[in-house]
Design a protein around this motif. Structure first.
Motif, PDB file in Angstrom:
ATOM      1  N   GLU A 686      28.941  48.625  51.169  1.00  0.00           N
ATOM      2  CA  GLU A 686      28.525  48.563  49.765  1.00  0.00           C
ATOM      3  C   GLU A 686      28.920  49.828  49.009  1.00  0.00           C
ATOM      4  OE1 GLU A 686      24.369  47.799  49.629  1.00  0.00           O
ATOM      5  OE2 GLU A 686      24.529  45.762  50.467  1.00  0.00           O
ATOM      6  N   ALA A 687      29.121  50.929  49.747  1.00  0.00           N
ATOM      7  CA  ALA A 687      29.482  52.194  49.100  1.00  0.00           C
ATOM      8  C   ALA A 687      30.961  52.247  48.729  1.00  0.00           C
ATOM      9  CB  ALA A 687      29.131  53.367  50.013  1.00  0.00           C
ATOM     10  N   PHE A 688      31.769  51.333  49.263  1.00  0.00           N
ATOM     11  CA  PHE A 688      33.185  51.260  48.899  1.00  0.00           C
ATOM     12  C   PHE A 688      33.284  50.387  47.646  1.00  0.00           C
ATOM     13  CE2 PHE A 688      33.239  52.673  53.175  1.00  0.00           C
ATOM     14  CZ  PHE A 688      34.447  53.339  53.377  1.00  0.00           C
ATOM     15  N   ILE A 689      33.705  50.988  46.552  1.00  0.00           N
ATOM     16  CA  ILE A 689      33.604  50.302  45.262  1.00  0.00           C
ATOM     17  C   ILE A 689      34.936  50.342  44.524  1.00  0.00           C
ATOM     18  CG2 ILE A 689      31.133  50.734  45.024  1.00  0.00           C
ATOM     19  CD1 ILE A 689      31.839  53.121  43.230  1.00  0.00           C
ATOM     20  N   ALA A 690      35.019  49.516  43.496  1.00  0.00           N
ATOM     21  CA  ALA A 690      36.199  49.487  42.624  1.00  0.00           C
ATOM     22  C   ALA A 690      35.987  50.397  41.424  1.00  0.00           C
ATOM     23  CB  ALA A 690      36.458  48.053  42.154  1.00  0.00           C
ATOM     24  N   GLU A 691      37.089  50.819  40.824  1.00  0.00           N
ATOM     25  CA  GLU A 691      37.003  51.579  39.580  1.00  0.00           C
ATOM     26  C   GLU A 691      36.442  50.666  38.477  1.00  0.00           C
ATOM     27  OE1 GLU A 691      37.548  54.694  39.217  1.00  0.00           O
ATOM     28  OE2 GLU A 691      38.788  55.299  40.928  1.00  0.00           O
ATOM     29  N   LYS A 692      35.945  51.283  37.440  1.00  0.00           N
ATOM     30  CA  LYS A 692      35.359  50.521  36.334  1.00  0.00           C
ATOM     31  C   LYS A 692      36.398  49.546  35.769  1.00  0.00           C
ATOM     32  CE  LYS A 692      32.800  51.117  32.023  1.00  0.00           C
ATOM     33  NZ  LYS A 692      32.298  52.093  31.012  1.00  0.00           N
ATOM     34  N   GLY A 693      35.971  48.312  35.564  1.00  0.00           N
ATOM     35  CA  GLY A 693      36.861  47.276  35.051  1.00  0.00           C
ATOM     36  C   GLY A 693      37.636  46.549  36.133  1.00  0.00           C
ATOM     37  N   ASN A 694      37.516  47.027  37.366  1.00  0.00           N
ATOM     38  CA  ASN A 694      38.232  46.416  38.495  1.00  0.00           C
ATOM     39  C   ASN A 694      37.255  45.766  39.464  1.00  0.00           C
ATOM     40  OD1 ASN A 694      40.525  47.448  37.367  1.00  0.00           O
ATOM     41  ND2 ASN A 694      40.988  48.874  39.020  1.00  0.00           N
ATOM     42  N   ALA A 869      47.317  44.536  40.863  1.00  0.00           N
ATOM     43  CA  ALA A 869      46.549  44.788  42.084  1.00  0.00           C
ATOM     44  C   ALA A 869      47.282  45.758  43.000  1.00  0.00           C
ATOM     45  CB  ALA A 869      46.294  43.475  42.823  1.00  0.00           C
ATOM     46  N   ARG A 870      46.487  46.594  43.691  1.00  0.00           N
ATOM     47  CA  ARG A 870      47.029  47.512  44.694  1.00  0.00           C
ATOM     48  C   ARG A 870      46.402  47.205  46.041  1.00  0.00           C
ATOM     49  NH1 ARG A 870      46.216  53.562  42.813  1.00  0.00           N
ATOM     50  NH2 ARG A 870      44.068  52.824  42.572  1.00  0.00           N
ATOM     51  N   MET A 871      47.204  47.212  47.083  1.00  0.00           N
ATOM     52  CA  MET A 871      46.687  47.019  48.433  1.00  0.00           C
ATOM     53  C   MET A 871      46.149  48.362  48.913  1.00  0.00           C
ATOM     54  SD  MET A 871      48.589  44.926  51.463  1.00  0.00           S
ATOM     55  CE  MET A 871      50.111  45.866  51.299  1.00  0.00           C
ATOM     56  N   LEU A 872      44.881  48.385  49.317  1.00  0.00           N
ATOM     57  CA  LEU A 872      44.226  49.647  49.656  1.00  0.00           C
ATOM     58  C   LEU A 872      44.021  49.833  51.151  1.00  0.00           C
ATOM     59  CD1 LEU A 872      41.345  49.790  46.996  1.00  0.00           C
ATOM     60  CD2 LEU A 872      43.743  50.483  46.756  1.00  0.00           C
ATOM     61  N   LEU A 873      43.554  48.788  51.831  1.00  0.00           N
ATOM     62  CA  LEU A 873      43.148  48.930  53.229  1.00  0.00           C
ATOM     63  C   LEU A 873      43.619  47.735  54.043  1.00  0.00           C
ATOM     64  CD1 LEU A 873      39.395  49.990  52.785  1.00  0.00           C
ATOM     65  CD2 LEU A 873      41.339  51.515  53.207  1.00  0.00           C
ATOM     66  N   GLN A 874      43.840  47.997  55.334  1.00  0.00           N
ATOM     67  CA  GLN A 874      44.060  46.938  56.300  1.00  0.00           C
ATOM     68  C   GLN A 874      43.067  47.141  57.420  1.00  0.00           C
ATOM     69  OE1 GLN A 874      45.053  46.811  59.694  1.00  0.00           O
ATOM     70  NE2 GLN A 874      46.825  45.482  59.884  1.00  0.00           N
ATOM     71  N   ILE A 880      42.439  44.585  51.954  1.00  0.00           N
ATOM     72  CA  ILE A 880      41.575  44.888  50.816  1.00  0.00           C
ATOM     73  C   ILE A 880      42.441  45.327  49.642  1.00  0.00           C
ATOM     74  CG2 ILE A 880      39.613  46.227  49.978  1.00  0.00           C
ATOM     75  CD1 ILE A 880      38.973  44.430  52.357  1.00  0.00           C
ATOM     76  N   PHE A 881      42.195  44.732  48.480  1.00  0.00           N
ATOM     77  CA  PHE A 881      42.936  45.045  47.265  1.00  0.00           C
ATOM     78  C   PHE A 881      41.975  45.507  46.177  1.00  0.00           C
ATOM     79  CE2 PHE A 881      45.193  41.894  49.658  1.00  0.00           C
ATOM     80  CZ  PHE A 881      46.532  42.181  49.511  1.00  0.00           C
ATOM     81  N   GLU A 882      42.508  46.243  45.224  1.00  0.00           N
ATOM     82  CA  GLU A 882      41.767  46.558  44.002  1.00  0.00           C
ATOM     83  C   GLU A 882      42.568  45.984  42.846  1.00  0.00           C
ATOM     84  OE1 GLU A 882      39.497  50.283  41.800  1.00  0.00           O
ATOM     85  OE2 GLU A 882      41.076  50.701  43.271  1.00  0.00           O
ATOM     86  N   ALA A 883      41.896  45.239  41.962  1.00  0.00           N
ATOM     87  CA  ALA A 883      42.602  44.549  40.886  1.00  0.00           C
ATOM     88  C   ALA A 883      41.743  44.519  39.634  1.00  0.00           C
ATOM     89  CB  ALA A 883      42.938  43.115  41.310  1.00  0.00           C
ATOM     90  N   ARG A 921      32.232  43.854  43.259  1.00  0.00           N
ATOM     91  CA  ARG A 921      32.254  45.259  42.836  1.00  0.00           C
ATOM     92  C   ARG A 921      32.411  46.169  44.053  1.00  0.00           C
ATOM     93  NH1 ARG A 921      33.198  49.540  40.686  1.00  0.00           N
ATOM     94  NH2 ARG A 921      31.694  50.951  39.761  1.00  0.00           N
ATOM     95  N   SER A 922      31.909  45.724  45.216  1.00  0.00           N
ATOM     96  CA  SER A 922      31.994  46.526  46.437  1.00  0.00           C
ATOM     97  C   SER A 922      32.716  45.737  47.514  1.00  0.00           C
ATOM     98  CB  SER A 922      30.595  46.901  46.925  1.00  0.00           C
ATOM     99  OG  SER A 922      29.932  45.762  47.456  1.00  0.00           O
TER     100      SER A 922
END
Length: 927
Positions: A686-694, A869-874, A880-883, A921-922
């Motif tokens: 839950e502590a792994f989060i997206a930037e605002k708007g993502n 979107a950016r791929m962040l983690l495998q 895991i992506f952020e978009a 969001r997380s």
């Protein structure tokens, strides 16, 4: 003979390399290398076309200069002018993509300069050279029939269509466009080009555009006087879309001021070196062209010249410390002349996102290398001030180095090149093209030991290298590299580059010999830039959330500790295995304990689990304390310290060659082992989060290893269940226990699930009994019943072990080889372990290869869809992506499609792959 005195001193041939590649690809049927299935049809066609061109040019054409020009990438300055430029172009065929770098290698094998420049198209570079030679009074022949190049035609510049053996001059351009070459861009600006997504003016084609330019003279005059045009529709369209016409002209006008990294002296007409060319033709298995080369060059070419690697161990080494730009320039010139250079960085940290560049080393031949110190200094450095002052300024050195590292005609060889490339990327330098000795070794020898440089040098070269501890010390007294004396640093760093180049010469030829080029070229090398960008992107975490969670864990740990003291009847150190064993097996005398090899009572988790299952509450309290203690120390306390102060994000590092099966390993910090099946593990996520708007998007393969097992072992019932979308665990339970799927007892399904996954990992009756809490005899009966219902699995296991014993390795469905060294070990325990490894490795390795293929394709797929979107983690089977929130639905659809189609066309799976996606969001919400 009379025209000889007027013959120009320069006659430059410029080959449109990209056009050659696609012509070769579409003109010939598909062709794969027999030894390993690598697609080489376009490479074969290209080599034959280039060889014929060279032969024809030497037959009375008298060329003085020659170069092949390629497109660097899809994105150029035109995309900044007009983002939709070439946006509709389809992705190149999948079997053509791995041939692009091979065509560059082919060009260099012919000894022909190979030129491409970031931010510009090949046509721009061609235009710049054409105008340069034209101004010098020379002649230019552009080997292409591309209409976009016709604007360059003049009295001194012609096009040559080799397919039709036709010259294109001024007359031919007028026939094509209705205007002379100098007016072509005006016609193209009006007509547009649907293939390149150049808008033009709606309703105006080439013929009409030519008439308008003939009448009004040029585009600007036409647009200024558009109101005079009598045809209503044409007049209104020109007035309304004048800006589109102007931007179109900018798009179609070739930039003859594009930067030229190669001077005319650098591209003088080359001579084929037959041995060098034959070595490449041998590697590609182009026997027919090899015979032509041997026939044309006779005794000057040695048959099989490519079989022997370059010498790995010269008698002497020549290492130089480089202190000035002139000396560095000489090394760079030497690297360009040879076309290959080993490159290595020295930094003050293992964290590539924080490391400061202390120096770098180059090797141009075995035994010949240099070190360029840039940041040595510090209190612990025993150097004369003069030595420190000799160092070049960082910016000056990088300015000299950057063109070499980005030069597409020079191959950069690295050992774990991802680290060096990431360090250089932070300085605005993109290292390309490259080869990686660590990954070549990994493709060849996974399971045969480590792939670090020291170990590889010992194994393949028989050399003991200088270890880091020998120059920097170890333990608390270890220095950072900037504190190492420059003389010692040179010995160490130059040797690193030297060993890397020697290893390259030994290992690279083995890829073809052992049929592992496809694995390296499609699963290993292309993954480097993808993972590098993931590491640069990082992931955002909420430190306040982690802090609150850490405090909660501390309170609960204190409660478990108090409970343990009460249950033990005395105070003891709950973190001490020795004191725990004294309480459990000494004071309380609990049964079921076992001793370690050293004679002490074991307090490992499995022992405590058995004791807890027997009913005593103290082992459970200790286990609960240990679980929270590990989460607290590993994650909630440590993760905030891992936040990069410059980016505000955590940047894990992915090891590409750390496992035997192809799985990536996350380190510093490890983000792959955060528990997902426990409430506390989910709280950390839950502590792994997206930037605002993502939002964060999770895409996870569903039961991929079971699906691959069904495919590899050809289990028809399982394959049909996956095809029908059935619950595979319920289906297995139904097959094994003879009960209907509908209304099935969840406990029965759980047992089938444990067996399904346990079989993949070679679970024993003892292990299954412990997992399900049943008697060992019952567990044994379950496993035997499973094999009776699915005999194909037993056949697969037996056949895999048999082949592993005979060959010493197993392979994934994509050809990745995994060595199983202990499969014939005299020690039964070692042998049993190796057998389980042999059974599991093809399945887990195939799953790893599938997600690697998906990761490699993902950036281009997102870019084509214009998604941010950016791929962040495998994390094993999950990406895991952020978009942006508004793009989440479209991103999820695209990501799932790319992942589900990842195996094709290399492997046609007989079961469908399914990807589950979620957003939130997380990370916890998304999964």
């Amino acid at each position: 003979m009379a025209d000889k005195p007027n013959k120009p001193s320069i006659r430059l041939y410029l080959v449109d390399g990209s056009s050659y590649i696609f012509r070769a690809y579409h003109a010939l049927p598909p062709l794969t290398r027999k030894s390993d299935g690598l697609p080489v049809g376009a490479v074969s066609g290209y080599c034959n076309m280039l060889y014929k061109l060279l032969a024809d040019m030497n037959d009375g054409h008298d060329p003085t200069h020659l170069a092949v020009i390629f497109d660097f990438s899809a994105k150029t300055f035109r995309n900044d002018l007009y983002p939709e430029y070439k946006a509709n172009r389809p992705e190149p065929p999948e079997d053509l993509v791995p041939q692009f770098p091979l065509v560059r290698e082919a060009t260099r094998a012919f000894n022909v300069p190979c030129i491409e420049t970031e931010g510009y198209e090949a046509d721009d570079i061609i235009a710049a050279y054409a105008r340069l030679v034209e101004r010098a009074g020379g002649e230019v022949v552009i080997v292409s029939s591309d209409k976009d190049l016709m604007q360059l035609v003049s009295d001194r510049v012609t096009l040559f269509d080799t397919m039709k053996n036709r010259r294109i001059g001024r007359v031919e351009v007028i026939e094509k466009f209705g205007v002379p070459p100098e007016k072509v861009v005006d016609v193209q600006a009006l007509a547009g080009d649907s293939s390149d997504n150049v808008p033009g003016v709606p309703g105006i084609g080439v013929k009409t555009a030519a008439q308008l330019i003939q009448e009004y003279g040029d585009l600007e005059t036409l647009l200024a006087r558009a109101g005079e045009i009598k045809q209503n529709k044409r007049r209104e369209s020109l007035i309304e879309h004048a800006d589109k016409a102007r931007i179109s002209k900018q798009l179609v006008t070739l930039r003859d001021d594009a930067p030229l990294e190669f001077s005319l002296d650098d591209i003088r007409m080359p001579k084929i070196e037959p041995d060098k060319l034959i070595a490449f033709l041998d590697e590609m298995e182009f026997a027919a062209l090899k015979r032509r080369v041997l026939a044309d060059f006779g005794a000057g070419a040695k048959d099989g010249a490519g079989d022997a690697p370059a010498p790995a161990a010269p008698a002497e080494t020549a290492y130089e410390t480089v202190f000035d730009e002139q000396a560095l320039a000489r090394w760079i010139d030497e690297a360009r002349e040879r076309g290959i250079v080993a490159f290595d960085t020295e930094t003050d940290s293992l964290d590539a996102m924080r490391a400061r560049l202390v120096g770098f080393s180059l090797a141009t031949a075995p035994g010949r290398a240099c070190y360029v110190p840039l940041g040595h200094g510090g209190e612990g450095l025993a150097l004369d001030d003069a030595d420190i002052e000799k160092q070049m300024p960082l910016e000056a050195a990088l300015e000299v180095l950057k063109p070499l590292l980005e030069d597409p005609s020079v191959l950069k060889v690295g050992q774990n090149v991802k680290y060096d490339a990431l360090v250089m990327a932070r300085h605005g330098i993109a290292v390309a093209p490259f080869d990686d000795t660590m990954l070549i070794s990994y493709a060849l020898d996974s399971g045969r030991g480590g792939h670090g440089m020291d170990e590889l040098a010992k194994r393949h070269l028989g050399l003991d290298t200088i270890k880091f501890a020998q120059v920097a010390g170890s333990g608390k007294k270890q220095k950072t590299f900037n504190e190492v004396a420059i003389a010692k640093a040179t010995e160490y760093a130059a040797e690193d580059a030297d060993m890397t180049l020697r290893l390259f010469h030994v290992l690279k030829p083995r890829l073809a010999d052992e049929k592992k080029c496809v694995v390296y070229e499609t699963l290993e090398r292309p993954l480097v830039p993808v993972v590098m960008e993931m590491e640069r992107a990082g992931v955002k975490v909420d430190p306040d959330s982690l802090s609150r969670l850490s405090a909660d864990f501390a309170q609960r740990m204190a409660a478990y500790e108090a409970e343990a003291m009460e249950l033990a009847g005395e105070e003891f150190n709950i973190g001490s295995p020795k004191q725990i064993s004294e309480i459990l097996f000494g004071k309380l005398g609990l049964p079921g304990g076992r001793k370690t090899a050293g004679g002490a009572w074991s307090t490992k988790a499995d022992v405590l689990e058995e004791l807890a299952a027997a009913g005593h509450p103290l082992p459970r309290a200790i286990l609960n304390w240990r679980g929270l203690s590990k989460l607290k120390s590993t994650y909630t306390d440590a993760l905030p310290q891992a936040i990069n102060p410059e980016t505000g994000r955590i940047h894990t590092s992915y090891s590409l060659a750390a496992t035997t099966t192809g799985r990536l390993a996350s380190t510093d910090p490890n983000l792959q082992n955060i528990p997902i099946r426990t409430d506390d593990g989910r709280k950390i996520r839950e502590a792994f989060i997206a930037e605002k708007g993502n939002v964060l998007i999770s895409a996870d393969y569903s039961q991929i290893e079971l699906r691959l097992l069904a495919h590899i072992a050809d289990i028809k019932a399982m394959k049909q269940a996956f095809e029908d979308g059935l619950d595979i665990h319920a289906m297995t339970a139904s097959e094994m226990f003879g009960m209907p799927i509908k209304g099935m007892d969840p406990m029965v399904r759980r047992r089938a699930k444990a067996i399904n996954f346990g079989i993949i990992y070679g679970i024993s009756a003892y292990g299954l009994a412990n997992q399900l809490g049943i008697a060992r005899g019952e567990a044994k009966e379950y496993i035997e019943r499973y094999f009776r219902k699915f005999p194909g699995i037993r056949r697969y296991m037996d056949e895999t072990i048999r082949r592993a014993r005979a060959e010493g390795h197993v392979e994934t469905v994509f050809g990745r080889r995994i060595h199983v060294g202990a499969i014939n070990d005299k020690n039964q325990a070692m042998r049993n372990y190796a057998e389980r490894q042999a059974i599991n490795a093809p399945i887990q390795g195939s799953a790893a290869d599938v997600i690697r293929r998906a990761m490699i394709r993902m950036p281009a797929a997102l870019a084509r869809a214009k998604l941010q979107a950016r791929m962040l983690l495998q994390v094993h089977d999950e990406l895991i992506f952020e978009a942006p929130k508004g793009e989440a639905a479209e991103t999820r659809r695209l990501v799932a499609a790319v992942m589900e189609k990842a195996p094709s066309p290399a492997v046609a799976l007989s079961v469908p792959l399914v990807v589950d996606t979620g957003e939130g969001r997380s990370w916890s919400e998304a999964h």
